[in-house]
Design an enzyme around this catalytic site. Structure first.
Site, mmCIF file in Angstrom:
data_model
loop_
_atom_site.group_PDB
_atom_site.id
_atom_site.type_symbol
_atom_site.label_atom_id
_atom_site.label_comp_id
_atom_site.label_asym_id
_atom_site.label_seq_id
_atom_site.Cartn_x
_atom_site.Cartn_y
_atom_site.Cartn_z
ATOM 1 N N TYR A 53 -14.100 28.895 29.955
ATOM 2 C CA TYR A 53 -12.766 27.575 30.682
ATOM 3 C C TYR A 53 -13.644 27.030 31.268
ATOM 4 O O TYR A 53 -14.820 27.209 32.449
ATOM 5 C CB TYR A 53 -12.173 28.984 31.798
ATOM 6 C CG TYR A 53 -11.220 29.346 30.159
ATOM 7 C CD1 TYR A 53 -10.656 30.014 29.063
ATOM 8 C CD2 TYR A 53 -10.360 30.450 31.032
ATOM 9 C CE1 TYR A 53 -10.163 30.508 28.410
ATOM 10 C CE2 TYR A 53 -9.418 31.721 30.018
ATOM 11 C CZ TYR A 53 -9.264 31.476 28.963
ATOM 12 O OH TYR A 53 -8.389 31.949 28.136
ATOM 13 N N SER A 210 -0.459 31.681 27.029
ATOM 14 C CA SER A 210 0.556 30.649 26.710
ATOM 15 C C SER A 210 2.100 31.057 26.917
ATOM 16 O O SER A 210 2.571 30.791 25.207
ATOM 17 C CB SER A 210 -0.374 29.995 25.463
ATOM 18 O OG SER A 210 -1.133 29.103 26.142
ATOM 19 N N GLY A 214 2.066 26.374 26.274
ATOM 20 C CA GLY A 214 0.794 25.845 26.463
ATOM 21 C C GLY A 214 2.093 24.371 27.373
ATOM 22 O O GLY A 214 1.805 23.535 26.941
ATOM 23 N N PHE A 218 8.816 23.334 26.872
ATOM 24 C CA PHE A 218 9.557 22.480 27.330
ATOM 25 C C PHE A 218 9.744 21.153 26.881
ATOM 26 O O PHE A 218 10.909 20.070 27.495
ATOM 27 C CB PHE A 218 9.147 22.578 28.911
ATOM 28 C CG PHE A 218 9.098 23.506 29.716
ATOM 29 C CD1 PHE A 218 9.889 23.982 29.716
ATOM 30 C CD2 PHE A 218 7.808 24.598 29.488
ATOM 31 C CE1 PHE A 218 10.100 25.427 30.443
ATOM 32 C CE2 PHE A 218 7.862 25.779 30.580
ATOM 33 C CZ PHE A 218 9.194 25.978 31.071
HETATM 34 P P1 NAP Z 1 1.452 28.727 29.622
HETATM 35 O O1 NAP Z 1 1.633 28.738 30.915
HETATM 36 O O2 NAP Z 1 2.113 28.174 28.054
HETATM 37 O O3 NAP Z 1 1.329 26.930 29.495
HETATM 38 C C1 NAP Z 1 1.439 25.963 30.923
HETATM 39 C C2 NAP Z 1 1.614 25.203 30.065
HETATM 40 O O4 NAP Z 1 3.183 24.857 30.576
HETATM 41 C C3 NAP Z 1 0.744 24.183 31.766
HETATM 42 O O5 NAP Z 1 0.636 22.675 31.604
HETATM 43 C C4 NAP Z 1 2.248 23.487 32.494
HETATM 44 O O6 NAP Z 1 2.687 22.652 33.454
HETATM 45 C C5 NAP Z 1 3.304 23.959 31.728
HETATM 46 N N1 NAP Z 1 4.978 24.852 32.643
HETATM 47 C C6 NAP Z 1 4.731 25.516 32.817
HETATM 48 N N2 NAP Z 1 6.001 26.052 33.500
HETATM 49 C C7 NAP Z 1 7.269 24.830 33.249
HETATM 50 C C8 NAP Z 1 7.865 24.702 33.227
HETATM 51 N N3 NAP Z 1 8.587 25.835 33.646
HETATM 52 N N4 NAP Z 1 8.543 23.340 33.361
HETATM 53 C C9 NAP Z 1 7.086 22.482 32.633
HETATM 54 N N5 NAP Z 1 6.079 23.064 32.325
HETATM 55 C C10 NAP Z 1 5.900 23.441 32.299
HETATM 56 O O7 NAP Z 1 0.271 29.370 29.843
HETATM 57 P P2 NAP Z 1 -0.953 28.863 28.887
HETATM 58 O O8 NAP Z 1 -2.055 27.910 30.696
HETATM 59 O O9 NAP Z 1 -1.254 28.153 27.832
HETATM 60 O O10 NAP Z 1 -1.997 29.828 28.851
HETATM 61 C C11 NAP Z 1 -1.926 30.906 29.762
HETATM 62 C C12 NAP Z 1 -3.213 31.583 30.146
HETATM 63 O O11 NAP Z 1 -3.429 32.210 29.194
HETATM 64 C C13 NAP Z 1 -4.317 30.808 30.421
HETATM 65 O O12 NAP Z 1 -5.001 30.737 32.092
HETATM 66 C C14 NAP Z 1 -5.781 31.469 30.167
HETATM 67 O O13 NAP Z 1 -5.608 32.593 31.454
HETATM 68 C C15 NAP Z 1 -4.980 32.565 29.338
HETATM 69 N N6 NAP Z 1 -5.059 31.984 27.530
HETATM 70 C C16 NAP Z 1 -6.222 32.689 27.129
HETATM 71 C C17 NAP Z 1 -5.996 32.586 25.512
HETATM 72 C C18 NAP Z 1 -7.048 33.609 24.926
HETATM 73 O O14 NAP Z 1 -7.511 33.686 23.583
HETATM 74 N N7 NAP Z 1 -7.332 34.590 24.789
HETATM 75 C C19 NAP Z 1 -5.887 31.743 25.097
HETATM 76 C C20 NAP Z 1 -5.179 30.259 25.415
HETATM 77 C C21 NAP Z 1 -5.455 30.918 27.382
HETATM 78 P P3 NAP Z 1 2.427 22.501 35.553
HETATM 79 O O15 NAP Z 1 0.876 22.506 35.627
HETATM 80 O O16 NAP Z 1 3.593 21.283 35.532
HETATM 81 O O17 NAP Z 1 2.709 23.376 35.742
#
Ligand code: NAP
Length: 299
Positions: A53, A210, A214, A218
């Protein structure tokens, strides 16, 4: 003396916080520490990482923050991952973006993660993605070694099919306790391909990566995203909950015990997710979201 495997499986918080985007948040160590403490205050104790990461930098950023208050180490559960090789300035020896399941890679990756996180152990180590070249015996031996050394307490996988999971499990003494999968109202594949049935059958915790696709939930303009968003906006008014809370409640409702891994660095977003633990989504509402995502009624 040989350590005993813990019989209870995943003991993380019901909702986890991910740190994939930590570097983008541009925080000082003090700000990262403050965020960690705010998470704990909300009851979120499980923190999701991977060696890669932030171009191999996020674990180190987290570790530096944690070092400011080492007493926090035993109050949190650190999940991290290994096995993706990513060409990077940080790792000039890596030439090809690929996977590596050789024992020496798994062992050295864990050592690097422990150095970066400034920790003596990892709570749960996941294999990040399945590889056609995975030799299950070799991985099982590496895991056993890490467990015996006390470097890793639990093991799991990510993005594994049930068959890939079973193959690895068949060579291991320790239970695999997690399969981290992409799960959201815009990502239904693993609800239907047997992954969640398999998790439920074997009491494996599915962690949802996610959970808001991601952020697409929204903002994306696909027909599917528009259908789901329109419905969620309507439901939010009726149920006096926010759209993000309905999504979290929808994941939590699943009987496999999904643990959503939240991805935002805004603590108010995590607080909102935690409040969703109080929402008891009806089966009617669960299926409304399912049907909106599918774009057709159930058969
Ligand atoms: P996510 O929660 O689906 O997406 C986060 C994104 O959504 C951010 O850009 C955030 O913006 C936005 N967001 C969240 N809440 C919002 C709201 N209420 N209104 C508008 N935008 C909103 O999660 P993710 O970051 O993609 O993934 C979460 C975690 O999963 C990662 O940190 C990682 O630990 C894990 N992951 C694992 C894998 C795997 O292969 N195992 C792959 C991908 C991710 P803001 O920053 O503005 O809040």
């Amino acid at each position: 003396m040989r350590h005993q495997y813990h019989p209870l499986g995943f003991e993380g918080s019901r909702i986890a916080q991910g740190f994939w985007r930590l570097q983008d948040w541009g925080w000082s160590d003090q700000e990262t520490l403050a965020f960690i403490e705010q998470c704990l205050h909300l009851g979120v104790t499980t923190f999701d990482h991977a060696d890669i990461y932030g171009d191999y930098r996020c674990e180190e950023l987290f570790g530096k923050a944690l070092m400011r208050k080492p007493i926090l180490r035993d109050k949190i559960e650190i999940v991290t991952k290994c096995s993706i090789l990513l060409p990077s300035e940080q790792r000039p020896e890596i030439k090809v973006h690929r996977y590596d399941y050789r024992s020496e890679h798994i062992l050295s990756s864990v050592d690097r993660s422990l150095d970066n996180l400034q920790c003596e152990y990892i709570d749960t180590l996941l294999l990040h993605r399945p590889s056609p070249l995975m030799d299950a015996d070799e991985v099982a031996q590496a895991f056993d070694h890490l467990f015996t050394l006390g470097k890793v307490k639990h093991f799991g996988v990510s993005n594994f099919t049930p068959q890939q999971f079973d193959l690895l499990q068949s060579r291991m003494d320790a239970p695999l306790i997690v399969n981290q999968l992409e799960l959201s109202p815009l990502a239904l594949q693993h609800f239907e391909d047997g992954s969640l049935d398999h998790a439920q059958q074997h009491a494996v915790t599915p962690m949802a990566w996610s959970p808001f696709s991601g952020g697409d939930l929204f903002g994306a303009q696909t027909e599917q995203a528009l259908r789901v968003r329109n419905l969620l906006n309507e439901m939010a008014e009726d149920l006096a909950a926010s759209v993000d809370q309905l999504v979290v409640a929808w994941l939590l409702r699943h009987p496999a015990g999904i643990c959503p891994v939240m991805g935002s660095g805004k603590i108010e977003r995590l607080q909102s997710a935690v409040e969703a633990l109080q929402i008891d989504l009806s089966d009617d509402d669960w299926f409304r979201i399912w049907i909106a995502s599918q774009g057709q009624p159930v058969p």
